[in-house]
Design a protein around this motif. Structure first.
Motif, mmCIF file in Angstrom:
data_model
loop_
_atom_site.group_PDB
_atom_site.id
_atom_site.type_symbol
_atom_site.label_atom_id
_atom_site.label_comp_id
_atom_site.label_asym_id
_atom_site.label_seq_id
_atom_site.Cartn_x
_atom_site.Cartn_y
_atom_site.Cartn_z
ATOM 1 N N LEU A 38 4.866 -8.026 2.097
ATOM 2 C CA LEU A 38 3.737 -7.097 2.105
ATOM 3 C C LEU A 38 3.184 -6.983 3.520
ATOM 4 O O LEU A 38 2.947 -7.990 4.200
ATOM 5 N N VAL A 39 2.975 -5.759 3.958
ATOM 6 C CA VAL A 39 2.478 -5.483 5.301
ATOM 7 C C VAL A 39 1.239 -4.612 5.194
ATOM 8 O O VAL A 39 0.986 -3.977 4.178
ATOM 9 N N ASP A 40 0.483 -4.580 6.270
ATOM 10 C CA ASP A 40 -0.784 -3.853 6.249
ATOM 11 C C ASP A 40 -0.567 -2.352 6.428
ATOM 12 O O ASP A 40 0.331 -1.915 7.142
ATOM 13 N N GLN A 41 -1.434 -1.610 5.771
ATOM 14 C CA GLN A 41 -1.509 -0.174 6.022
ATOM 15 C C GLN A 41 -2.824 0.104 6.739
ATOM 16 O O GLN A 41 -3.731 -0.735 6.726
ATOM 17 N N PRO A 42 -2.957 1.230 7.424
ATOM 18 C CA PRO A 42 -4.054 1.394 8.384
ATOM 19 C C PRO A 42 -5.453 1.452 7.792
ATOM 20 O O PRO A 42 -6.405 1.016 8.451
ATOM 21 N N THR A 92 -14.975 -4.018 -4.206
ATOM 22 C CA THR A 92 -14.163 -3.879 -2.999
ATOM 23 C C THR A 92 -12.700 -3.806 -3.397
ATOM 24 O O THR A 92 -12.306 -4.256 -4.484
ATOM 25 N N ILE A 93 -11.895 -3.291 -2.481
ATOM 26 C CA ILE A 93 -10.488 -3.070 -2.781
ATOM 27 C C ILE A 93 -9.676 -3.243 -1.500
ATOM 28 O O ILE A 93 -10.155 -2.934 -0.399
ATOM 29 N N LYS A 94 -8.456 -3.750 -1.647
ATOM 30 C CA LYS A 94 -7.551 -3.897 -0.508
ATOM 31 C C LYS A 94 -6.150 -3.509 -0.942
ATOM 32 O O LYS A 94 -5.677 -3.926 -2.003
ATOM 33 N N GLY A 95 -5.494 -2.714 -0.125
ATOM 34 C CA GLY A 95 -4.138 -2.293 -0.426
ATOM 35 C C GLY A 95 -3.174 -2.704 0.671
ATOM 36 O O GLY A 95 -3.529 -2.726 1.854
#
Length: 848
Positions: A286-290, A376-379
């Motif tokens: 899993l990698v970060d999106q902006p 809150t949410i994180k993708g």
């Protein structure tokens, strides 16, 4: 020899290969495949491919596709028929995919591009059943519908789905997920059992059995074209020996090469499963999106216990969550509600006259109710994924190349087994020195050329959050003042990734291609047999002092065994083109919500006006209303029921008014008025309750079917008479045959019948006529002798059935002129009497 190894693999699987002979890296070659004119053709191919995936096709011998990952797809219509003696009921079987799919997402079905929840179009609602009902993790699936759908609907709720599987609906979708042994669809069996028998199970085919009721509201135009979001084929995972849904491209590739129906049919014993597992691990990173960039963001969301989706209030917040990304969701207390769960679908609808509804569907079930939760949410994004539609009409090699390129895969044959590697970052595993290079040939170095270099890479992909429309991610070379300044011109490469549906994955694919194209020094040499130890894709270091290469890091690009026992080696300089780069945030795109075919209003209820007879300019009761102006209206339907709910009036008009003539006086009438648009879709109804209190206004002339009448005075009981009468007070002329069931009165004037007349009833010995001051004349008819009034037939005067004689103005030519006994003629000087056939006598007349 770039593609020869793959060609050999797919042409001759099972052939005995020399030890260490390895095969090819798809990704590096991809950079050179999509350039120039062919790049333009690829763009056209991608557009056509995207349209084809979402289209409905009629099966004509073509193969049914395979779905990997999550994808919105159209269908192949493999069966279509109507019910016997009731053609308004259409039954269709839509085949979606080969093999058992994990889930056909019920709420995602669209008909002709419109959600089944659009109550402006689907005014009767419908039903969606599933053979996943009762299975763990499929809470939103309802039982398969079991009722015959032939007959009138038993459910009506615009924009909603019913819950009773034993009722008839305006549409039914029964979802079958393609198990190797599945039962016949019960709805089709009950509806058209003679055509769809218990043998029609479609084992191994993921399909939808559908019925449609074509009513007057115009919901369907032609055969309904559907699309639906599907979580695709279940695949085997060698890491834990499980079988289930996955969008991991390594596992999807494994399924493809092992399947003997649409793939290559390799046995497990032929594959190094450890390398498959290692490749799958790299894909799952899993990698970060902006937007999130590793941090939680505030969001207001809602959801109900048992549902597999949340509703996000703000469109911008909804837009940041991409299909097949992984979500963490916390409530207002900071407690984790959803932990690393895949997004399986994402929809934003704004139906006509309704508020926008933004939903994110997840591979999980909510355990509690949440309303406007300030959480809150994180993708995060998967490093690689595979969300695709495999066209099984294409050859195995082409499909395998696309699957490999989707993850920068390298497919090898090592020590008698096939291996899968992901081209990624790494360190040297072998040192090549002068001792490994045959001195006679030395090293050939290619420093690259402009034809293979790029300063602009355009990646074409299908963007899941834009309803899988063809989209592009563009990567530009970092140069100043323009991205092409280092090269003096635009050097563009266009590549396609049909199984990528996330813009951030697409961007990183483009970044790798761009960086590689600008770092493309390659080296070729003839090496000693020790080069057998290498595999394609290995990272090595090269020391070769004649060219001042001192521990130069390279990747093995190709190996080829020579007849002499030596090995031809191709290297390409190693450069980190692989590390994930968090790209710029995808620009917010407002999803267009153009008016659908259901965008039509009835007249506003407060504009409907009833005018009674006495106040009406046309002397008849009327309804008028104001025509809606938001969308064009072609016609209006007006239905009226009386106080007992009996339908007493129905009419379609093209003006905003209707004449209610012939409705009797009464109270509690209710009018329902609907609008039709240009494609025949009918709106909901507005209603008006009214009372007709005024008597009808008499008219001087009424014309009915060629019969002209003046003043129909009364019908019913007439004073002094028994039975019912029609009473005429002015001259009436009947030109067609007339039958009277009731009595007939002439008070004044005259009545003429030019054709035979039938009189059924008689009254109190008065015969069948009652003549007051008027007269009745027949062209050719002899009434019964019981009539006690004067009448004429053909000009002759009669009484009680006896002819009294014919009197007319005229002069016989002679005393023997043609004449009938009793006939009388007269002129200015004489009266002529016919005393026998053709015998005339006359008498002079004078004044006094």
């Amino acid at each position: 020899m770039v593609w020869q190894a793959i060609v050999d693999f797919f042409v001759a699987v099972g052939k005995t290969y020399a030890k260490y002979k390895t095969y090819i890296d798809a990704t590096v070659t991809l950079v050179t495949l999509y350039t120039g004119v062919k790049g333009f053709l690829q763009a056209k191919q991608m557009l056509a491919k995207g349209q084809d995936i979402l289209a409905n096709k009629t099966a004509a011998g073509g193969k049914i596709p395979v779905i990997y990952g999550t994808r919105r797809v159209g269908a192949q219509i493999v069966y279509m028929d109507t019910a016997q003696n009731r053609s308004r009921d259409l039954f269709v079987v839509y085949a979606l995919a080969v093999g058992e799919c994990d889930e056909i997402i019920p709420n995602s079905i669209e008909i002709d591009g419109n959600s089944i929840y659009d109550g402006n179009i689907y005014k009767g609602g419908g039903y969606v059943g599933s053979d996943r009902y009762g299975q763990t993790g499929y809470n939103n699936h309802r039982p398969l519908n079991t009722a015959s759908q032939v007959g009138d609907n038993q459910y009506s709720s615009a924009g909603n789905l019913g819950t009773n599987p034993a009722l008839r609906y305006s549409f039914v979708f029964n979802l079958h997920h393609g198990a190797s042994s599945q039962t016949v669809d019960p709805m089709l069996s009950a509806s058209i059992g003679s055509q769809w028998t218990t043998a029609h199970k479609l084992n191994g085919i993921c399909y939808i059995a559908a019925s449609f009721d074509y009513d007057k509201k115009g919901m369907y135009k032609g055969v309904p074209q559907i699309t639906v979001q599907v979580k695709g084929k279940k695949v085997f995972d060698p890491r834990d020996s499980s079988t289930g849904w996955s969008s991991n491209p390594a596992l999807c590739f494994l399924d493809y090469i092992q399947n003997d129906e649409y793939g290559k049919g390799l046995a497990t014993s032929q594959i190094n499963m450890t390398t498959i597992g290692a490749a799958a691990d790299k894909c799952d990173v899993l990698v970060d999106q902006p937007y999130y960039n590793g941090s939680y963001q505030n969001v207001t969301w809602s959801g109900n216990a048992g549902n597999d989706y949340i509703v996000i209030n703000d469109y911008d917040d909804w837009f940041q969550n991409k299909i097949d990304e992984v979500l963490d969701i916390r409530d207002s207390d900071g407690d984790l509600v959803i932990d690393e769960t895949d997004i399986k679908d994402s929809t934003s609808y704004e139906f006509y006259d309704q508020t926008q509804d933004n939903r994110v569907y997840i591979n999980d079930i909510l355990s509690e109710d949440y309303t406007n939760e300030a959480g809150t949410i994180k993708g995060r994004t998967k490093r690689f994924h595979c969300n695709g539609y495999i066209d099984t009409n294409k050859n195995v090699m082409d499909n395998a190349k696309e699957l490999l390129a989707n993850m920068r895969g390298i497919f090898l044959y090592v020590d008698g087994k096939y291996e899968l590697q992901i081209e990624d970052t790494g360190t040297s595993t072998f040192s090549i020195t002068d001792d490994h290079i045959i001195a006679d040939t030395g090293i050939s170095v290619d420093y690259g050329n402009k034809d293979k270099r790029a300063n602009k890479v355009v990646i074409e992909f299908f963007n899941a959050n834009k309803k899988y429309e063809l989209d592009t991610a563009t990567v530009l070379h970092d140069a100043s003042p323009e991205y092409y300044s280092d090269d003096g011109e635009v050097l563009e490469i266009k590549a396609e990734f049909p199984y990528v549906t996330d813009p951030y994955i697409a961007y990183n694919m483009g970044k790798a291609i761009l960086t590689r194209s600008r770092n493309q020094i390659t080296m070729q040499f003839l090496g000693t047999p020790e080069m057998y130890k290498l595999n394609v894709g290995d990272i090595v270091d090269l020391t070769y002092f004649p060219l001042n290469f001192n521990v130069k890091i390279c990747r093995v690009e190709a190996l080829e065994l020579q007849a002499s026992g030596l090995v031809s080696v191709s290297l390409i300089e190693y450069f980190d083109v692989y590390t994930w780069e968090v790209p710029a945030q995808e620009p917010r795109t407002v999803i267009a919500h153009p008016p659908t075919i259901g965008a039509i209003h009835p007249p506003e209820a407060n504009t409907i006006v009833f005018t009674d007879t006495d106040a009406s300019s046309i002397n008849r009761p009327t309804l008028t209303w104001t025509e809606p102006t938001d969308f064009p209206v072609r016609e209006f339907r007006v239905d009226v029921v009386d106080g007992s709910s009996n339908n007493v009036f129905s009419k379609i008009v093209d003006t905003p008014s209707v004449d209610l003539a012939f409705l009797p006086k009464g109270s509690n009438y209710e009018a329902s008025i609907t609008s039709f648009n240009g494609v025949g879709i009918e709106s909901n109804a507005s209603t008006k309750t009214f009372t007709i209190a005024d008597d009808p206004v008499k008219t001087t002339e009424v014309e009915m079917n060629g019969v002209t009448m003046s003043d129909v005075e009364t019908y019913g009981t007439v004073s002094g008479k028994t039975g019912n009468y029609v009473n005429f007070t002015n001259k009436v002329n009947f030109t067609n045959e007339v039958e009277f069931q009731d009595g007939f009165i002439v008070d004044s004037g005259s009545t003429r019948f030019e054709n035979p007349v039938t009189f059924v009833d008689g009254f109190n010995g008065q015969g069948i006529f009652d003549i007051g001051n008027g007269a009745i004349e027949f062209s050719s008819y002899t009434p019964p002798t019981t009539t006690d009034r004067l009448y004429r037939v053909g000009g002759a005067l009669h009484y009680s059935g006896q002819e009294l004689g014919r009197v007319s103005n005229g002069t016989p030519a002679s005393s023997s002129a043609t004449g009938t006994t009793g006939e009388i003629q007269w002129d200015a000087n004489y009266i002529y009497v016919c005393i026998g056939t053709n015998i005339w006598k006359r008498v002079a007349i004078s004044t006094w």
